[in-house]
Design an enzyme around this catalytic site. Structure first.
Site, PDB file in Angstrom:
ATOM      1  N   ASP A 272      -1.273  -1.091   5.687  1.00  0.00           N
ATOM      2  CA  ASP A 272      -1.216  -0.763   7.261  1.00  0.00           C
ATOM      3  C   ASP A 272      -3.306  -0.467   6.918  1.00  0.00           C
ATOM      4  OD1 ASP A 272      -1.475   1.650   5.854  1.00  0.00           O
ATOM      5  OD2 ASP A 272      -1.064   3.066   7.670  1.00  0.00           O
TER       6      ASP A 272
ATOM      7  N   ASP B  26       0.514  -0.712   0.010  1.00  0.00           N
ATOM      8  CA  ASP B  26       0.105  -0.095   0.097  1.00  0.00           C
ATOM      9  C   ASP B  26       0.836   1.216   0.205  1.00  0.00           C
ATOM     10  OD1 ASP B  26      -2.228   1.798   0.176  1.00  0.00           O
ATOM     11  OD2 ASP B  26      -2.361   1.556   2.493  1.00  0.00           O
TER      12      ASP B  26
ATOM     13  N   ARG C   1      -5.494   3.675  -7.802  1.00  0.00           N
ATOM     14  CA  ARG C   1      -7.981   3.775  -7.234  1.00  0.00           C
ATOM     15  C   ARG C   1      -8.282   2.916  -7.543  1.00  0.00           C
ATOM     16  NH1 ARG C   1      -9.492   8.372  -5.114  1.00  0.00           N
ATOM     17  NH2 ARG C   1     -11.238   7.923  -6.894  1.00  0.00           N
TER      18      ARG C   1
ATOM     19  N   GLU D  58      -5.735  18.676   1.156  1.00  0.00           N
ATOM     20  CA  GLU D  58      -6.177  19.705   1.495  1.00  0.00           C
ATOM     21  C   GLU D  58      -6.355  20.218   2.899  1.00  0.00           C
ATOM     22  OE1 GLU D  58     -10.548  18.273   1.230  1.00  0.00           O
ATOM     23  OE2 GLU D  58     -10.604  18.889  -0.818  1.00  0.00           O
TER      24      GLU D  58
END
Length: 1220
Positions: free
Chosen positions: A927, A487, A901, A607
């Site tokens: 994780d 990941d 994705r 963000e």
């Protein structure tokens, strides 16, 4: 549930009663859904007045659940507006009864810290109006529950998700009308189960799993044969003990592990909850797509749009509020988390699987030996049939005076005697299949795990977490890994974004970043102005850009900079969280009072970093509701109306927000990927505009090469006509159940065009310490590292560059298909670029195991390394169709693979693609909960103890704090464990086989009579005491190379996946050596004592001592690292064995009484043992000497260089990795 907060004043149908619900002193205007305990990407929830949201949860309330009628609620903002809930009470029910008994209902106190949810199970499909439903209450707790397996077997492939939700395919939830909701279909219950066993299935299922070991079946047959009277070589009960002991120990271990799963399930399935029904929900059917949700809600004649921003996935964590209100749309096994979870497999070591193959060969040898004994006995009986009354082994009558004189033995005739002889031989030779090997392996694995856990080099001081061994069955598999599937977020990175660079009006900023203290030291005016806000995190700023924002400029440069940071503060879904510090601070000229600390919460760390950076430059977002935002612009409050927002999606690759300024001007602010935003800019308006854009393009390329995550910022003014058209289309698209995503994209295109470029940002997602070095070492070791992430493609590629997984010299193959035909064409083009055969035969050269590591790849004109980059949408078509083989060919040919994705099950599908089409070992590391399926699918699963909960850890085989520890885990511990276990298996085969073959030669020498010269005690103690301890000690402590050498030369790891320590060739060499040693062991004493009067028990004692010394010296020849405990185990076992023989020969009731005392007095005894040892081991010694000199392996070269203290120059004599 009990509480001091009454929710309802009465249980009748009285008019509306209003009571305030308990609320947090902070904000309820927006609800943050954290991924700290669960890593599904769930949007922040904005609860406007009357705006509902859905709940996807999987907790079961086995106590009370409650239903009541129509409700409405309004949200509050973070700055102190109240939160009210108005409840219209109609009826109150309890789940305990099928007919919903009336029960009291109260809301929990704030201090209870429970997150209370209201919801109802959703109907699958609506066909008529008379329905009944089983309604349950749910809770999403602060600790995410385990991901379990569905009731049915989950397919490993991903599911294609349609953008179209037809009305007839929608799921209808008629709130407050349970009978109508579920008239025709039974919904899944809300109970989840992640355990493997129940009380009823534990015994049969566990035994079935254990008997996958071939040796267990063999010893079960042996125990059964020993129950027959003619074959009772040992005691009938005693013969069952070894097998029962092994089965019981393993069953206890498995039972304890499953009890822990049951305990976790009980916690999840017995949480209290409340249920609220309020309206009509239309939503899509349950599916595995965690990134999309399509639904709407009708209430009081109004239709509210529901999207992925309004759904809370099971296991997510609330922030900024103590409780929320929701409607359950999916429950139990239908939740997206459960649909994305794969069945938990029972993993078995690859060496253990190979060991079953060798066990089968040993069974064949055993069968041949027993057949030889049986046939030989038949021939012997046929030849001496007339003399059987007088021969010592087979006489038919009793000749001893007494009551039995003249009686006949139970002689069954030659055919039956042959059959019984065959079965008796199996019992005598039973340890040819070493059942003790399984216990030895378990003990060795426990010892290995102890040292792995205690390795201080794998202790994460930042989190205080140490290495964990959660599975004791696959330690040696760590040394054979060929593919690592990782990941990204939280595994390779820290999931902490830092604002690094900015392009404003074409100019590059961020070359010299300073903290607030450094700005004060430089006496920069902007830093010394009074501020109300104090960021929770420290942000570095560019002093030149800060000065620009505070200059009294009227030109384009100042305006662009202002709009740039305004866009950063406004175009996001971040929630500001304010706390009053209640302290004053001062500088030389000013006193700051009432400074508020502000922190930002959001689903995207990008963000959060951008909004925090805007605040550091003087544009502080401090209030957000569904209808407006408030920004502090250098001390002046600016309130902006939010007219609508188009959130980021993978097709547009950008997000936009429409805002209204106080002067009624309307602007659209856009941020997104450079490839997405730059294509929708307005035409160049002049040379200055062209120069600004060219400079921006150049700086973006520079940022990307540095591995920074880039976003382009743009804006434009909207006219009233454009605004009116957009609002009309937006309202219609956002409530549509048909093609909602496509309609919203079309609506966004109305305003996301002809934009003015403001600038760009560059954010660094900080890699975990040591990640680039770890990946490089793994690649040098011959391990392929693939990254499977749910993030967008640009992000994954940026991280790939940062961690040196992708290099500038790599040629990238990108597969982004929107249909099966697109994917097929892209795969064909990719195969052509790789130089692969376009037919399916291309996969044949890759379908091999790691023993043939050096593949003959197709020749290409330019040997440029290739990197495959593929998105989850393409995998939808590829993994479901016959395109898998083409993807396998391309992916295994490329040096690097990035999958972007991707859904959790797609991650598992990619892992299974390699497992099912090759013999290579796979490892998955992650994780979060979205990595669980991948971790379970891989041969070895590793969980990171990160910030996204313990889902990955709980599902893993091993767990650690940082990705960099994977380097040491594989290259050092994996190598050691593989070498030790591989040798352990071969040595145990040898140890038992040499003993059995010695008995075999003796039986042939005694007229095939299955008579043994060894006592029963000697046979039992041989495997239990005489030779077991050295095997365990060497299996735990032996090291062929030091950890420094293994880390310095990663290519040494290749001996594992090339199976150099354990393979079929070594097995046959070992068996040939065993055959020779057994002949020497039997022949030399027979030859020396052939003219003597030595009895059977004396020769048996000689063989017992000789075989123990022989196998221990054999072991000593292979020990690589001698420590005090190794000496004690090896030589101590020889001493203990001799002492046991003395003790046994000192017991008068035994037939071998006193034999050892007579033997040891004679020099012939010691000379015989010496000749046996030398003659048996000399060929082996000479063979090793020649092989080491003329054909040294990489390990032998490295060991010699290590012992002699030679440097890397010594390795030039033979390239590492060239052995086979």
């Amino acid at each position: 549930m009990t509480s001091g907060w009454p929710l309802l004043l009465s249980l009748d149908n009285s008019p509306v009663s209003e009571q305030p619900l308990p609320h947090h002193s902070g904000s309820f205007s927006a609800l943050g859904v954290s991924r700290r305990d669960c890593s599904f990407n769930t949007s922040i929830l904005h609860l406007a007045q009357g705006e509902p949201f859905e709940v996807d949860c999987s907790e079961k309330d086995e106590g009370r659940a409650h239903f009541f009628g129509d409700t409405r609620f309004r949200s509050v903002n973070p700055v102190g507006e109240s939160f009210d809930l108005v409840v219209n009470t109609k009826r109150l029910y309890s789940l305990k009864s099928e007919f919903f008994e009336e029960v009291p209902l109260e809301c929990p106190k704030q201090r209870s810290k429970h997150l209370v949810w209201w919801g109802a199970t959703a109907s699958e499909m609506l066909h008529n109006n008379n329905n009944t439903t089983f309604s349950t209450g749910f809770e999403i707790s602060r600790d995410c529950g385990n991901l379990g397996k569905p009731k049915g077997r989950s397919r490993r492939r991903s599911v294609q998700f349609d953008d179209v939700l037809r009305e007839e395919d929608a799921r209808f939830i008629y709130i407050n009308d349970p009978r109508r909701t579920n008239d025709q279909y039974e919904f899944t219950g809300n109970e989840i189960r992640t355990s493997k066993y129940t009380l009823i299935t534990f015994l049969p299922k566990n035994i079935f799993i254990q008997f996958h070991r071939v040796a267990y079946l063999y010893f079960l047959a042996i125990a059964a044969l020993n129950q027959l009277p003619p074959l009772a070589v040992f005691g009938r009960t005693v013969s069952l003990f070894p097998l029962l002991f092994v089965l019981c120990v393993t069953a206890i271990k498995d039972g304890y592990e499953d009890w822990r799963r049951h305990r976790s399930d009980r916690n999840e399935n017995n949480r209290e909850a409340l249920v609220l029904q309020c309206g009509l929900i239309r939503c899509e059917q349950p599916n595995r797509n965690i990134y999309e949700f399509t639904a709407n809600m009708e209430f009081n004649g109004q239709k509210f749009s529901l999207s992925q921003s309004n759904i809370v996935l099971r296991g997510c964590q609330l922030k900024n509020t103590g409780w929320i209100i929701g409607v359950v749309v999916y429950a139990g096994q239908e939740t997206k988390a459960m649909l994305n979870s794969a069945a938990s497999p029972s993993k078995r070591s690859k060496l253990e699987i190979y060991m079953n193959r060798e066990t089968l060969w040993l069974s064949i040898f055993l069968f041949i030996m027993c057949l030889v004994v049986a046939v030989g006995m038949g021939l012997w009986l046929a030849r001496y049939e007339d003399q059987l009354d007088y021969l010592p082994y087979y006489r038919k009558r009793y000749f001893t005076p007494g009551k039995d004189y003249g009686k006949r033995y139970k002689f069954y005739g030659i055919p039956m005697e042959i059959f019984f002889s065959f079965l008796s031989s199996i019992i005598v030779f039973q340890i040819m299949i070493p059942i003790s090997l399984y216990i030895t392996m378990e003990l060795v694995r426990i010892g290995q795990s102890y040292f792995m856990i205690g390795d201080r080099h794998m202790f994460d001081s930042s989190s205080g977490s140490r290495f964990q061994c959660r599975s004791l069955n696959i330690n040696e598999d760590l040394g054979q890994i060929r593919y690592v599937f990782s990941d990204k977020t939280g595994t390779l990175t820290e999931n902490k974004m830092e604002f690094r660079r900015a392009i404003v009006n074409g100019k590059n900023y961020g070359g010299s970043l300073l903290t607030a203290e450094q700005l004060l030291e430089e006496n920069i005016t902007a830093a010394t102005t009074q501020k109300r806000w104090k960021l929770k995190s420290t942000i570095t700023v560019d002093s030149e850009l800060l000065k620009l924002l505070h200059k009294d400029l009227v030109g384009d440069e100042r305006i662009v900079a202002h709009e740039f940071f305004l866009a950063l503060a406004a175009c996001n879904t971040v929630i500001p969280v304010r706390t009053h510090d209640g302290f004053s601070s001062c500088t030389d000229s000013q006193i700051f009072e009432d400074v508020e600390t502000i922190d930002y919460q959001g689903e995207s760390p990008d963000e959060q970093a951008l909004v925090a950076a805007a605040s550091a430059y003087g544009y502080t977002l401090f209030e957000r509701t569904s209808g407006h935002i408030v920004i502090d612009v250098n001390g002046e409050t600016l309130r902006l109306g939010v007219l609508g927002m188009h959130e980021f999606d993978s097709v547009r690759k950008r997000m936009s927000v429409v805002i209204r300024y106080p002067n009624d001007a309307v602007k659209v602010l856009v941020k997104g990927a450079d490839s997405s935003v730059l294509s929708i800019l307005a035409k160049d308006s002049g040379k200055d505009d062209h120069a600004r854009r060219s400079a921006t393009y150049s700086h973006l390329t520079e940022y990307s090469s540095q591995g920074l995550r880039t976003l382009v910022i743009a804006a434009r003014d909207l006219t009233e006509e454009e605004l009116e058209l957009w609002q009309c289309r937006f309202d219609d698209a956002s409530t549509s159940l048909t093609d909602r995503a496509a309609r919203l994209r079309q609506t966004a295109a109305l305003i996301e065009c002809d934009l003015n470029l403001l600038g760009a940002t560059a954010i660094e997602d900080k890699l975990q310490e040591g990640v680039p070095e770890a990946i490089e070492s793994l690649r040098q070791a011959g391990i392929k590292v693939w990254v499977l992430t749910g993030d967008k493609q640009e992000t994954a590629m940026s991280i790939g560059l940062s961690c040196k997984l992708l290099t500038p010299d790599m040629e990238q193959i990108i597969i982004n298909g929107n249909s099966e035909n697109d994917c097929r064409k892209l795969l064909s083009d990719a195969k052509a670029k790789c130089g692969l055969n376009l037919s399916n035969k291309g996969s044949q050269y890759l379908k091999c195991n790691a023993e043939m590591d050096y593949l003959q790849r197709p020749e290409r004109k330019e040997e440029v390394p290739l990197a495959l980059i593929i998105d989850g949408n393409s995998l939808v078509y590829i993994l479901e169709k016959e395109l898998e083989s083409e993807l396998f060919d391309i992916a295994t040919y490329c040096k690097v693979v990035l999958c972007c994705r991707v859904a959790p099950l797609q991650k598992a599908g990619i892992v299974d693609l390699i497992k099912s089409r090759s013999d290579d070992m796979t490892l998955a590391i992650g994780d979060g909960a979205n990595d669980v399926s991948m971790i379970q699918m891989a041969d070895v699963g590793v969980g990171i103890c990160g910030q996204e909960g313990r889902q990955a850890v709980m599902a893993s085989d091993f767990a650690m704090g940082q990705f960099r520890f994977l380097k040491r885990l594989l290259l050092v511990h994996g190598h050691w464990n593989y070498q030790r276990i591989g040798y352990l298996i071969l040595y145990n085969f040898y140890r038992n086989a040499v003993f059995v073959l010695m008995l075999f030669w003796y039986i042939l020498f005694t007229a095939f009579s299955t008579t043994s010269a060894l006592t029963d005690w000697s046979s039992v103690l041989y495997s239990v005491i005489y030779t077991s301890v050295p095997t365990i000690v060497v299996g735990i402590l032996d090291k062929d190379l030091s950890h420094r050498t293994l880390l310095q030369y990663p290519k040494l790891y290749g001996v594992g996946y090339r199976h150099e320590a354990y393979n079929i060739r070594l097995f046959w060499v070992m068996m040939a050596d065993t055959l020779w040693q057994s002949l020497v062991l039997f022949g030399i004493p027979i030859f020396i004592y052939k003219e003597s009067t030595i009895d059977i028990w004396s020769i048996g004692n000689l063989w017992t001592v000789a075989v123990v010394i022989l196998v221990n010296i054999h072991l000593a020849m292979d020990v690589q690292r001698w420590v005090s405990i190794t000496h004690l185990a090896v030589w101590g076992s020889v001493i203990v064995a001799f002492a046991c023989v003395v003790v046994l020969d000192s017991i008068p009731i035994f037939p071998n009484y006193g034999t050892i005392y007579h033997l040891t007095k004679l020099p012939t005894y010691w000379l015989t043992i010496f000749l046996i040892i030398v003659s048996a081991l000399l060929p082996r010694f000479l063979l090793k000497l020649v092989h080491h000199h003329f054909w040294p392996s990489d390990i032998q070269i490295a060991r010699e260089a290590e012992i002699l203290g030679r440097g890397p120059d010594y390795w030039g004599s033979k390239p590492v990795g060239s052995s086979s």
